[in-house]
Design an enzyme around this catalytic site. Structure first.
Site, PDB file in Angstrom:
ATOM      1  N   ASP A 205      -0.882   1.286  13.391  1.00  0.00           N
ATOM      2  CA  ASP A 205      -0.252   2.271  14.272  1.00  0.00           C
ATOM      3  C   ASP A 205      -0.993   3.600  14.224  1.00  0.00           C
ATOM      4  O   ASP A 205      -1.145   4.283  15.248  1.00  0.00           O
ATOM      5  CB  ASP A 205       1.216   2.475  13.873  1.00  0.00           C
ATOM      6  CG  ASP A 205       2.132   1.411  14.470  1.00  0.00           C
ATOM      7  OD1 ASP A 205       1.590   0.385  14.948  1.00  0.00           O
ATOM      8  OD2 ASP A 205       3.360   1.585  14.445  1.00  0.00           O
TER       9      ASP A 205
ATOM     10  N   TYR B  36       7.815  -7.719   3.462  1.00  0.00           N
ATOM     11  CA  TYR B  36       8.706  -8.121   4.539  1.00  0.00           C
ATOM     12  C   TYR B  36       9.367  -9.471   4.283  1.00  0.00           C
ATOM     13  O   TYR B  36      10.396  -9.791   4.884  1.00  0.00           O
ATOM     14  CB  TYR B  36       7.949  -8.160   5.867  1.00  0.00           C
ATOM     15  CG  TYR B  36       7.440  -6.816   6.334  1.00  0.00           C
ATOM     16  CD1 TYR B  36       7.685  -5.663   5.597  1.00  0.00           C
ATOM     17  CD2 TYR B  36       6.721  -6.685   7.495  1.00  0.00           C
ATOM     18  CE1 TYR B  36       7.228  -4.437   6.012  1.00  0.00           C
ATOM     19  CE2 TYR B  36       6.241  -5.452   7.927  1.00  0.00           C
ATOM     20  CZ  TYR B  36       6.503  -4.336   7.181  1.00  0.00           C
ATOM     21  OH  TYR B  36       6.038  -3.116   7.598  1.00  0.00           O
TER      22      TYR B  36
ATOM     23  N   ASP C  71      -4.516   4.377   1.183  1.00  0.00           N
ATOM     24  CA  ASP C  71      -4.371   5.795   1.510  1.00  0.00           C
ATOM     25  C   ASP C  71      -5.713   6.410   1.885  1.00  0.00           C
ATOM     26  O   ASP C  71      -5.811   7.211   2.823  1.00  0.00           O
ATOM     27  CB  ASP C  71      -3.718   6.555   0.357  1.00  0.00           C
ATOM     28  CG  ASP C  71      -4.302   6.206  -1.003  1.00  0.00           C
ATOM     29  OD1 ASP C  71      -5.174   5.309  -1.084  1.00  0.00           O
ATOM     30  OD2 ASP C  71      -3.892   6.826  -2.009  1.00  0.00           O
TER      31      ASP C  71
ATOM     32  N   ASP D 283       0.951  -2.617   8.917  1.00  0.00           N
ATOM     33  CA  ASP D 283       1.914  -2.072   9.864  1.00  0.00           C
ATOM     34  C   ASP D 283       1.674  -0.579  10.063  1.00  0.00           C
ATOM     35  O   ASP D 283       1.742  -0.053  11.181  1.00  0.00           O
ATOM     36  CB  ASP D 283       3.325  -2.323   9.325  1.00  0.00           C
ATOM     37  CG  ASP D 283       4.382  -2.273  10.406  1.00  0.00           C
ATOM     38  OD1 ASP D 283       4.055  -1.958  11.559  1.00  0.00           O
ATOM     39  OD2 ASP D 283       5.559  -2.548  10.103  1.00  0.00           O
TER      40      ASP D 283
ATOM     41  N   LYS E 186      -4.123  -1.544  -2.646  1.00  0.00           N
ATOM     42  CA  LYS E 186      -3.774  -0.503  -3.623  1.00  0.00           C
ATOM     43  C   LYS E 186      -3.867  -1.132  -5.008  1.00  0.00           C
ATOM     44  O   LYS E 186      -2.910  -1.149  -5.793  1.00  0.00           O
ATOM     45  CB  LYS E 186      -2.363   0.038  -3.349  1.00  0.00           C
ATOM     46  CG  LYS E 186      -2.314   1.076  -2.237  1.00  0.00           C
ATOM     47  CD  LYS E 186      -3.075   2.351  -2.576  1.00  0.00           C
ATOM     48  CE  LYS E 186      -2.351   3.159  -3.619  1.00  0.00           C
ATOM     49  NZ  LYS E 186      -3.067   4.448  -3.917  1.00  0.00           N
TER      50      LYS E 186
END
Length: 582
Positions: A473, A363, A445, A469, A413
């Protein structure tokens, strides 16, 4: 009259004289405490009695702690006392001596006769002087608009010497430069270095380099007015924030002094002044103790570059205030176990604290943008970037939450991304300072899979900005609805930005159907983290649970047999429950 009685009388007389609303005193010798006592109250207009275990800010204590940290590095051979400090901090090579001002008001500066050494910085013989102790330095700072040291800005160190290094003793900013040397040598922030090498080894759990939301439970507020910026934002943010403010006002009543000031952000800012983060809004946020935000984002953002969208206002606000740690409690109210999209047997008892780093990653990484090559083909570039210090500080936040169930799981990751390999390396290194905490690692993941398969295995989960993010959620659905998830964005002090996770939902705006409970629970987080008001926070949470137990539901959490109500009615129900419990 014994010593204790005499000291008690002195403290009582001080309070009665009006010198302060409350005072604390302690007398010790090499054998231990001889006296401790308190008198008065914790603040102007407050009724809570002052206590001997209240926490204060002792600025000069930094000198002893930083000097100790520096001497550790000296003992390890990593810092040399008599070598030029400019070997590590090149900016010290160009420091000049101020010999006053000429007739035109220009400073008379000259090169120092010799380089500054760490020994001189440690012994206050480098030639620096505090501005409050010397009118010449004060005049220099005012002329060049340099901030006062009390504001803790790096630019406040950009001042000249008043004497050549080694010539005389001067009380000034020398120890602050020692802090810079510690950071350079150790590769850690000063706060993290002190935590790892002093506070934690010595069991100093109530001591920190700065006040934070987790160490200031007993901190005395000097200015007793709670200053809260209210930024409703866009879409349903306006509706749920209105209900959150109603609950806040019902909870506080006239028990404390507080001030609410509203300002636009996001689409509201673009509409008002053409800026998703208007300068006036940022100024208000800086001057406030806490920020209550509804949400940013409008449907027009789909046609705008990310840097020009309404949602960019929130990203810029977090960055400007250095709010790097996003707290997202994933807690399932028992009354909503059947509202989750997962089976009761999977989600019952879920209680997770998700910590998302907010100031780095894709970001904010550079370079970024859309470019066109020689063949006319466009390509988009974003950069995943994290420094060690950025990873360290969020990791220390995670491990400081070890009072929960002493389990931290770090998401990355590292199998495909070098940035994430560094993430895992730093997480492992920080974890070694907390042998009482179980540290595990999961690929992001795989973490999503485990969240829906066995969410109760998690306690504290810590992750980068982009993965956080997504993961947070996804985790929201464990609670029954994203409309139930509050959040707090915190930095290195008590100031926080509090917002529901659900966003602005433009398609629902203006229909009185949005769930305001996340925004209301966000108020509870604000009272707990920024204002140390645990009892009022619990009062709000208890009221929310009472309303759910009575069967009231908005559309997103509606269950068979429930009483379906809208945004305003849900807010009113919580207000009534708060007052009934008052």
């Amino acid at each position: 009259m014994g010593m204790s009685e005499r000291f008690d009388r002195v403290l009582d007389d001080l309070v009665k004289s009006g010198a302060a609303p409350g005072v604390v005193a302690m007398v010790v010798n090499d054998q231990g405490p001889l006296y401790s006592g308190a008198a008065g109250t914790k603040g102007v207009g407050r009724s809570e009695p002052m206590t001997v275990d209240i926490m204060f800010w002792y600025a000069s204590m930094t000198k002893a702690l930083v000097a100790t940290g520096a001497m550790q590095l000296v003992e390890q051979g990593r810092l040399k006392l008599d070598e030029p400090a400019s070997n590590l901090l090149p900016e010290l090579a160009s420091v000049q001596v101020l010999d006053g001002f000429d007739a035109d008001g220009a400073p008379k500066l000259r090169p120092a006769k010799r380089p500054i050494t760490p020994r001189q910085l440690l012994t206050h013989t480098a030639g620096y002087r505090y501005n409050w102790a010397n009118g010449i330095i004060l005049r220099y700072l005012e002329k060049y608009e340099l901030p006062d040291l009390i504001h803790c800005k790096r630019r406040s160190l950009e001042q000249p010497l008043l004497a050549d290094p080694g010539d005389c003793w001067e009380y000034g900013i020398s120890i602050d430069w020692i802090g810079q040397l510690i950071e350079k040598v150790s590769g850690q922030s000063l706060r993290n270095y002190l935590r790892k090498n002093l506070f934690d080894p010595l069991g100093m759990d109530d001591t920190d380099f700065i006040q934070t939301a987790t160490n200031s439970i007993r901190t005395q507020r000097v200015d007793d007015t709670m200053k809260i910026a209210v930024l409703p934002g866009d879409g349903i943010g306006k509706e749920v924030t209105a209900q959150a403010v109603r609950v806040l006002e019902a909870t506080l009543g006239n028990s404390v002094s507080y001030e609410l000031k509203e300002a636009p952000i996001g689409g509201a800012g673009l509409e008002a002044v053409g800026n998703a983060l208007p300068p006036e809004t940022l100024e208000l946020a800086r001057a406030s103790d806490a920020i209550l935000l509804g949400g940013t984002g409008v449907i027009e953002d789909e046609k705008r570059p990310p840097s020009e969208g309404a949602g960019n206002g929130l990203l810029r606000l977090r960055k400007a205030l250095t709010l790097f740690a996003n707290y997202r409690p994933i807690f399932l109210f028992p009354e909503l176990e059947d509202a989750s999209s997962l089976k009761r047997s999977v989600v019952s008892g879920v209680d997770i604290l998700m910590l998302r780093e907010l100031n780095g990653d894709l970001y904010f990484g550079e370079p970024r943008g859309i470019e066109t090559n020689a063949a006319g083909e466009r390509s988009g570039v974003n950069t995943m970037r994290y420094s060690e210090s950025e990873i360290e500080r969020i990791m220390y936040v995670a491990f400081r939450e070890r009072g929960r169930r002493r389990k931290v799981c770090s998401m990355d990751k590292s199998n495909v991304l070098e940035t994430m390999a560094l993430w895992r390396e730093v997480a492992t290194r920080v974890g070694k300072s907390y042998p009482d905490v179980e540290l595990t690692h999961l690929y992001a993941d795989a973490a999503v899979m485990h969240l829906v398969r066995d969410p109760r295995r998690f306690d504290v989960m810590v992750m980068g900005n982009a993965f956080g993010d997504i993961l947070s959620d996804a985790a929201a659905m464990l609670t029954g609805s994203i409309g139930m998830l509050p959040s707090a964005s915190l930095g290195d002090n008590k100031k926080g930005l509090y917002e529901p996770v659900h966003g602005t939902a433009p398609d629902m705006a203006g229909k009185n159907i949005a769930n305001p409970l996340a925004a209301i629970l966000t108020v509870a987080m604000m009272l707990r983290y920024s204002f140390d008001m645990e009892d009022p926070a619990k009062r709000i949470e208890t009221a929310a649970r009472k309303v759910l137990a009575e069967g009231y539901r908005t559309a997103d959490i509606m269950q068979e047999g429930g009483k379906k109500i809208g945004t305003d009615a849900m807010g009113e129900a919580v207000v009534s429950a708060v007052r009934a419990n008052g």
